[in-house]
Scaffold this motif. Sequence first.
Motif, PDB file in Angstrom:
ATOM      1  N   ASP A  42       0.858  -1.179   0.000  1.00 26.11           N
ATOM      2  CA  ASP A  42       0.000   0.000   0.000  1.00 26.11           C
ATOM      3  C   ASP A  42       0.900   1.237   0.000  1.00 26.11           C
ATOM      4  O   ASP A  42       1.757   1.376   0.879  1.00 26.11           O
ATOM      5  CB  ASP A  42      -0.885   0.000   1.240  1.00 26.11           C
ATOM      6  N   PRO A  43       0.744   2.137  -0.972  1.00 29.71           N
ATOM      7  CA  PRO A  43       1.647   3.293  -1.049  1.00 29.71           C
ATOM      8  C   PRO A  43       1.719   4.106   0.234  1.00 29.71           C
ATOM      9  O   PRO A  43       2.810   4.526   0.644  1.00 29.71           O
ATOM     10  CB  PRO A  43       1.067   4.118  -2.197  1.00 29.71           C
ATOM     11  N   ALA A  44       0.589   4.335   0.886  1.00 25.56           N
ATOM     12  CA  ALA A  44       0.597   5.169   2.086  1.00 25.56           C
ATOM     13  C   ALA A  44       1.284   4.459   3.248  1.00 25.56           C
ATOM     14  O   ALA A  44       2.247   4.972   3.827  1.00 25.56           O
ATOM     15  CB  ALA A  44      -0.829   5.558   2.462  1.00 25.56           C
ATOM     16  N   SER A  45       0.799   3.273   3.612  1.00 22.83           N
ATOM     17  CA  SER A  45       1.377   2.549   4.745  1.00 22.83           C
ATOM     18  C   SER A  45       2.859   2.289   4.537  1.00 22.83           C
ATOM     19  O   SER A  45       3.671   2.437   5.460  1.00 22.83           O
ATOM     20  CB  SER A  45       0.643   1.216   4.945  1.00 22.83           C
ATOM     21  N   ASN A  46       3.228   1.906   3.322  1.00 27.18           N
ATOM     22  CA  ASN A  46       4.609   1.546   3.032  1.00 27.18           C
ATOM     23  C   ASN A  46       5.530   2.761   3.086  1.00 27.18           C
ATOM     24  O   ASN A  46       6.536   2.779   3.799  1.00 27.18           O
ATOM     25  CB  ASN A  46       4.678   0.882   1.661  1.00 27.18           C
ATOM     26  N   THR A  47       5.189   3.792   2.356  1.00 22.28           N
ATOM     27  CA  THR A  47       6.045   4.976   2.282  1.00 22.28           C
ATOM     28  C   THR A  47       6.213   5.621   3.647  1.00 22.28           C
ATOM     29  O   THR A  47       7.334   5.957   4.064  1.00 22.28           O
ATOM     30  CB  THR A  47       5.452   6.003   1.298  1.00 22.28           C
ATOM     31  N   LEU A  48       5.122   5.802   4.356  1.00 23.62           N
ATOM     32  CA  LEU A  48       5.180   6.530   5.623  1.00 23.62           C
ATOM     33  C   LEU A  48       5.828   5.695   6.720  1.00 23.62           C
ATOM     34  O   LEU A  48       6.501   6.246   7.602  1.00 23.62           O
ATOM     35  CB  LEU A  48       3.782   6.989   6.022  1.00 23.62           C
ATOM     36  N   SER A  49       5.674   4.373   6.674  1.00 27.70           N
ATOM     37  CA  SER A  49       6.347   3.516   7.655  1.00 27.70           C
ATOM     38  C   SER A  49       7.866   3.554   7.462  1.00 27.70           C
ATOM     39  O   SER A  49       8.619   3.608   8.440  1.00 27.70           O
ATOM     40  CB  SER A  49       5.831   2.083   7.547  1.00 27.70           C
ATOM     41  N   TRP A  50       8.318   3.499   6.221  1.00 27.74           N
ATOM     42  CA  TRP A  50       9.754   3.615   5.970  1.00 27.74           C
ATOM     43  C   TRP A  50      10.279   4.984   6.407  1.00 27.74           C
ATOM     44  O   TRP A  50      11.367   5.084   6.976  1.00 27.74           O
ATOM     45  CB  TRP A  50      10.060   3.359   4.487  1.00 27.74           C
TER      46      TRP A  50
END
Length: 393
Positions: free
Chosen positions: A183-191
């Motif tokens: 998921d672009p949001a969960s993935n990007t912001l978690s990193w």
Amino acid sequence: MNSVKFIPTREAGLGRLKAFLPLAGREYAALRNYDLGQENHLSVSMLSPYIRHRVLNETEVLKSVLRSHSQKNAEKFIQEIFWRTYWKGWLEMRPTVWAEYSSNLNKLYDQLQTQSGLRKSWEEACTGNTGIDCFDSWAKELFETGYLHNHSRMWFASIWIHTLELPWELGADFFLRNLLDADPASNTLSWRWVGGAQTVGKTYMASAQNIQKFTKGRFSPRNLSRTPKLIQGSNNPDRLPISFDAVTDNPKKYAILLHWEDMDWSVLKDLLPNAQKIFCFFPNNEPKPLISSNLQQNFRKKLLEDTLTRWQKNFGSVEFVDNLEALKGDAFDFIFTNYITVGHTRDFIQNFDLGSTKLIKIAHDYDRRAWPHATHGFFRFKDQIGNFLLALN
């Protein structure tokens, strides 16, 4: 339940949900951080690939959990559902964070072609050949199964950034291209969070002691960095209001655009019978100098086929398209589609000129209600969870 093989059907997702429900309360809270290996993910739901694509939606999962447990006992699992909702709302209000990530990633694609040292280190990390046993095991598990335990995702990202000192964008891209629940949001912001850019200055550091404890001794890595390497990133931008489209009263000449980003098409149900055409958009992956398996693409395609079969009684023929040129063949006044969140699919569609045809993106009530509250950190958002749950009924 202990297999990491995900069957791409709603029926399989419902089966996983039913099997997990007895564990969603205090047992989940106590054991959710333990990664006991890819055949033993017994204490987490493994529902994320189904929820991500909304063949199971958040509302039905939350209602099912609350029929089996009190809100207090299931608090940790409920929060995990809302973490994903929070990330999506946060990024919807700050789309420039995704744009910056995408721009940096394109520059790194070029560097992989010209910098042999970076290329070698990146390939070793993606293929699990760094010599760090836990990291290498997780890289191979992700590539082979399309899944990774949430705690291991955090450890993996931390080692990638702080120990291997590789660009975080390449690590986020490796996840985004291989996870079935990517998921672009969960993935990007978690990193970004692991690297200290999301909550500015606060990093997540993987430690050998923590890894040893929560893998029950399967791994005890040596020489992990204890010095955080803050990633480069602009300060979090000011938030923008989310623009939710409204359905035009009595639309005349219109089409429907279905897509795999959100396969709960209930918001389109009343529009389906009178649509002049129904398109189903499934873009082909663009060739890139990247390491990715075909698991994700095949999983999405089969999930989409299953969803189309289940919805077949609501519409006639559906035209599959891998680009949007077909949508220009008829002079539609409107094209209705499920809301498309920040990410590659929205980039693709926004960059396509539909001429005078207006694209109307219809959001679910769950999203309309929750996303605007993702104004600050998660803990302020968490205070609203009780109200969100009351609104489910």
